[in-house]
Design an enzyme around this catalytic site. Structure first.
Site, PDB file in Angstrom:
ATOM      1  N   GLY A   1      14.403  11.500   5.483  1.00 31.99           N
ATOM      2  CA  GLY A   1      13.908  11.185   4.517  1.00 31.99           C
ATOM      3  C   GLY A   1      13.336  12.771   4.550  1.00 31.99           C
ATOM      4  O   GLY A   1      14.299  13.240   5.312  1.00 31.99           O
TER       5      GLY A   1
ATOM      6  N   GLN B   1       8.739  20.529   1.968  1.00 30.92           N
ATOM      7  CA  GLN B   1      10.134  21.162   3.246  1.00 30.92           C
ATOM      8  C   GLN B   1      11.834  21.373   2.218  1.00 30.92           C
ATOM      9  O   GLN B   1      12.154  22.318   2.970  1.00 30.92           O
ATOM     10  CB  GLN B   1      10.871  19.875   3.441  1.00 30.92           C
ATOM     11  CG  GLN B   1      10.392  18.804   4.963  1.00 30.92           C
ATOM     12  CD  GLN B   1      11.033  18.209   5.992  1.00 30.92           C
ATOM     13  OE1 GLN B   1      10.790  17.071   5.401  1.00 30.92           O
ATOM     14  NE2 GLN B   1      11.257  18.400   7.067  1.00 30.92           N
TER      15      GLN B   1
ATOM     16  N   CYS C   1      13.178  16.375  13.121  1.00 28.19           N
ATOM     17  CA  CYS C   1      12.096  16.389  12.016  1.00 28.19           C
ATOM     18  C   CYS C   1      14.183  17.573  11.214  1.00 28.19           C
ATOM     19  O   CYS C   1      13.915  18.385  11.816  1.00 28.19           O
ATOM     20  CB  CYS C   1      11.141  17.319  12.084  1.00 28.19           C
ATOM     21  SG  CYS C   1      10.226  17.810   9.967  1.00 28.19           S
ATOM     22  N   LEU C   2      14.172  17.665   9.953  1.00 25.12           N
ATOM     23  CA  LEU C   2      14.881  18.312   9.962  1.00 25.12           C
ATOM     24  C   LEU C   2      14.859  19.647   9.589  1.00 25.12           C
ATOM     25  O   LEU C   2      14.987  20.667   9.353  1.00 25.12           O
ATOM     26  CB  LEU C   2      15.601  18.213   7.608  1.00 25.12           C
ATOM     27  CG  LEU C   2      16.111  17.080   7.727  1.00 25.12           C
ATOM     28  CD1 LEU C   2      16.361  16.196   6.265  1.00 25.12           C
ATOM     29  CD2 LEU C   2      17.066  17.079   8.744  1.00 25.12           C
TER      30      LEU C   2
ATOM     31  N   HIS D   1       6.308   9.576   9.173  1.00 24.03           N
ATOM     32  CA  HIS D   1       6.595  11.342   8.910  1.00 24.03           C
ATOM     33  C   HIS D   1       6.416  11.531   7.699  1.00 24.03           C
ATOM     34  O   HIS D   1       5.962  12.977   7.972  1.00 24.03           O
ATOM     35  CB  HIS D   1       7.870  11.126   9.955  1.00 24.03           C
ATOM     36  CG  HIS D   1       8.517  12.635  10.076  1.00 24.03           C
ATOM     37  ND1 HIS D   1       8.854  12.728  10.570  1.00 24.03           N
ATOM     38  CD2 HIS D   1       8.808  13.156   9.106  1.00 24.03           C
ATOM     39  CE1 HIS D   1       9.153  13.852  10.998  1.00 24.03           C
ATOM     40  NE2 HIS D   1       9.782  14.353  10.048  1.00 24.03           N
ATOM     41  N   GLU D   2       7.099  11.246   6.806  1.00 19.81           N
ATOM     42  CA  GLU D   2       7.182  12.463   5.258  1.00 19.81           C
ATOM     43  C   GLU D   2       6.092  12.652   4.746  1.00 19.81           C
ATOM     44  O   GLU D   2       5.152  13.588   4.401  1.00 19.81           O
ATOM     45  CB  GLU D   2       7.719  11.734   4.331  1.00 19.81           C
ATOM     46  CG  GLU D   2       9.446  11.476   5.052  1.00 19.81           C
ATOM     47  CD  GLU D   2      10.212  12.226   5.732  1.00 19.81           C
ATOM     48  OE1 GLU D   2       9.414  13.174   5.112  1.00 19.81           O
ATOM     49  OE2 GLU D   2      10.383  12.204   6.637  1.00 19.81           O
TER      50      GLU D   2
ATOM     51  N   HIS E   1       4.575  14.934   6.057  1.00 22.00           N
ATOM     52  CA  HIS E   1       4.425  16.418   6.131  1.00 22.00           C
ATOM     53  C   HIS E   1       3.307  17.088   4.430  1.00 22.00           C
ATOM     54  O   HIS E   1       3.936  17.949   4.430  1.00 22.00           O
ATOM     55  CB  HIS E   1       6.104  16.353   5.388  1.00 22.00           C
ATOM     56  CG  HIS E   1       7.120  16.680   6.365  1.00 22.00           C
ATOM     57  ND1 HIS E   1       6.898  18.117   7.185  1.00 22.00           N
ATOM     58  CD2 HIS E   1       7.814  15.906   7.293  1.00 22.00           C
ATOM     59  CE1 HIS E   1       7.922  17.669   8.240  1.00 22.00           C
ATOM     60  NE2 HIS E   1       8.746  16.696   7.803  1.00 22.00           N
TER      61      HIS E   1
END
Ligand code: NI
Length: 164
Positions: free
Chosen positions: A46, A51, A92-93, A134-135, A138
């Site tokens: 995701g 991000q 997380c990226l 999670h997304e 963000h």
């Protein structure tokens, strides 16, 4: 298509509340394609627009399960969560190389629109539900480390700084 650079922990855009996307916009199509490419390249499931430095309420998701196709969602919002919660390891990226066990509702209903402006309602659990939560976090400037106890958060942050 172009790979975008991913904002890392410490970047202000990751902490901002992202803006609503007014509606379908051809300019978003290119961004969505680039976000997918960036996510796949980084091995994520995701990615949220903040991000990649774009403070808009847009996410892309591909949990890599045959029953769930990859999709992009504009203005996603959580409209319902189950009472039960579940603990699962998350990464997380934007905080690469570390992970933590996060407790989240095990079932969630999310509404938003697809890139053509069509309303979408998704009832999700397990990996997909967790990824959506999670997304969407963000988009509100929230990272998974914020959902850890202070002790666990410090441990994760120490590990993160050490490996960088
Ligand atoms: Ni993330």
């Amino acid at each position: 298509m172009a790979k975008l650079s991913i904002e890392m922990l410490g970047s202000e855009v990751l902490r901002a509340k992202a803006e609503e996307v007014p509606g379908p916009d051809p300019a978003l199509d290119a961004l969505i394609r680039d976000m997918f490419e960036t996510m796949y390249d980084a091995g994520g499931i995701g990615l949220a627009a903040p991000q990649v430095g774009i403070s808009k309420r847009l996410i892309v998701v591909d949990v890599n399960e045959p029953e769930h196709r990859p999709f992009a969602l504009l203005n996603p919002r959580v409209v319902e969560t189950g009472d039960e919660t579940e603990k699962m390891e998350e990464g997380c990226l934007s905080i690469p190389g570390v992970s933590g066990v996060v407790e989240r509702p095990s079932r969630v209903v999310v509404e938003g629109t697809d890139p053509d402006g069509k309303p979408v309602r998704i009832e999700a659990a397990e990996m997909l539900g967790r990824c959506l939560l999670h997304e969407i976090d963000h988009l509100d400037g929230v990272l998974f480390i914020d959902r850890l106890s202070p002790l666990k958060r410090n441990m994760v942050l120490r590990r993160y700084r050490k490996q960088r």
